[in-house]
Design an enzyme around this catalytic site. Sequence first.
Site, short mmCIF file in Angstrom:
data_model
loop_
_atom_site.label_atom_id
_atom_site.label_comp_id
_atom_site.label_asym_id
_atom_site.label_seq_id
_atom_site.Cartn_x
_atom_site.Cartn_y
_atom_site.Cartn_z
CB THR A 59 -0.90 0.00 1.25
OG1 THR A 59 -1.51 -1.28 1.39
CG2 THR A 59 -1.96 1.08 1.18
CD1 TRP A 60 4.71 4.43 2.11
CD2 TRP A 60 6.02 2.90 3.09
NE1 TRP A 60 5.81 5.07 2.62
CE2 TRP A 60 6.63 4.16 3.22
CE3 TRP A 60 6.67 1.78 3.64
CZ2 TRP A 60 7.85 4.33 3.88
CZ3 TRP A 60 7.88 1.95 4.29
CH2 TRP A 60 8.45 3.21 4.41
CG HIS A 116 -0.05 -9.95 -3.61
ND1 HIS A 116 0.84 -9.01 -3.15
CD2 HIS A 116 -1.24 -9.64 -3.05
CE1 HIS A 116 0.21 -8.17 -2.34
NE2 HIS A 116 -1.06 -8.52 -2.28
NE ARG A 138 6.70 -4.95 7.68
CZ ARG A 138 5.55 -4.57 8.19
NH1 ARG A 138 4.40 -5.02 7.68
NH2 ARG A 138 5.50 -3.75 9.21
NE ARG A 267 -0.50 -4.82 12.47
CZ ARG A 267 0.39 -4.94 13.44
NH1 ARG A 267 0.02 -4.87 14.70
NH2 ARG A 267 1.68 -5.17 13.16
N GLY A 269 2.35 0.18 11.06
CA GLY A 269 3.31 0.80 10.14
C GLY A 269 4.71 0.97 10.71
P1 A3P Z 1 1.61 -3.54 9.92
O1 A3P Z 1 0.52 -4.54 9.95
O2 A3P Z 1 2.91 -4.09 10.48
O3 A3P Z 1 1.26 -2.25 10.56
P2 A3P Z 1 0.48 -4.29 2.57
O4 A3P Z 1 0.19 -2.93 2.08
O5 A3P Z 1 1.47 -5.04 1.73
O6 A3P Z 1 -0.75 -5.07 2.84
O7 A3P Z 1 1.25 -4.12 3.96
C1 A3P Z 1 0.56 -3.64 5.07
C2 A3P Z 1 1.58 -3.19 6.10
O8 A3P Z 1 2.14 -1.93 5.67
C3 A3P Z 1 0.91 -2.92 7.43
O9 A3P Z 1 1.94 -3.20 8.41
C4 A3P Z 1 0.60 -1.43 7.34
O10 A3P Z 1 0.37 -0.82 8.58
C5 A3P Z 1 1.86 -0.93 6.66
N1 A3P Z 1 1.68 0.36 5.99
C6 A3P Z 1 0.61 0.81 5.30
N2 A3P Z 1 0.82 2.04 4.84
C7 A3P Z 1 2.07 2.39 5.24
C8 A3P Z 1 2.85 3.59 5.08
N3 A3P Z 1 2.39 4.64 4.41
N4 A3P Z 1 4.08 3.60 5.63
C9 A3P Z 1 4.56 2.54 6.31
N5 A3P Z 1 3.86 1.39 6.50
C10 A3P Z 1 2.63 1.31 5.97
#
Ligand code: A3P
Length: 301
Positions: A59-60, A116, A138, A267, A269
Amino acid sequence: MDDYSSLPVEKWWGDEHLYHWRGFWFRLPYLQATQEVLNNFNPLPSDVILTSFPKTGTTWLKALLYSIINRSSSDSLITNNPHELVPSLELQIHRRDIATTHSFAGSPSAGIFSTHIPYQLLPQTIKTGECQVVYITRNPKDTFVSLWHFVGKSNKPWPLEMALERFCSGVVPYGSYFDHVLGYWKESLVKPKKVFFISYEELRDNPKTHVKRLAEFLDCPFNGEDEEDVVEEIVRSCSFERLSNLEVNKSSDCPTWLKLPYNSYFRQGGMGDHKNYLDPEMNKRIDTITHEKLHGSGLVF
Ligand code: A3P
């Protein structure tokens, strides 16, 4: 392929099953969609394909890539969750089990798609075409803990021990995590101009440096007097703190393709949250499999 009955099947969570196809585990709708992608997706040379194992920072990176390529995204990110700007090939665009009439804010003009699908299974059109691939990974422990929380948002429990056993055995969607990471890692070493490989941890530690590297890789480097300001603004506008506080991302509405609200993608991050969940034995289990799978590859977390 419409007959999936001959494929090995295993339970991974609750009464949910995964199908083993060409070395990886899939939920059935996503396996069908993956096959649609393999048969039908033809990227343009200018397309960028963001690839990842779930919960590694997709997402990031969607927000960052969209911002780097469009040079600014503040407005788009205020009104669209990053998954609307950069749609997933198999979760959104090529799904058979949901209507795909929805028009994506970022597609096709933005030319950024995510998937994915493991490198080993990517269609030849992506592997040999001119499009570029960006992979985010990660560390396995935080990936696992993030996945465990994400799955646990549904109403069926997923006991931590059971979840860890499934993760280490590779029986999770798109698993094994280790084979997934290795596929992209090896290709990034062979074709560094085609596949950009970055970790969540690197990005967290030094976002500006990696945003600049990404822009260079994509052949749209930052230059000019305001380079530093532009990069800083992109990093700020895509930060966890900002994105997770936008109304569009706080919403509890569920998009049809996800069945969970967009806020489930934000969640905590951070880094190292696994320390709050994994006991010494669990740590050892995941360390052992990580060593077995990755040693000698040059990839270290
Ligand atoms: P956590 O569950 O450890 O908080 P994906 O996007 O691949 O599903 O990954 C989700 C993870 O990326 C989650 O980790 C989420 O909180 C974190 N995340 C989402 N947006 C983010 C951002 N802008 N910067 C850093 N982490 C982010």
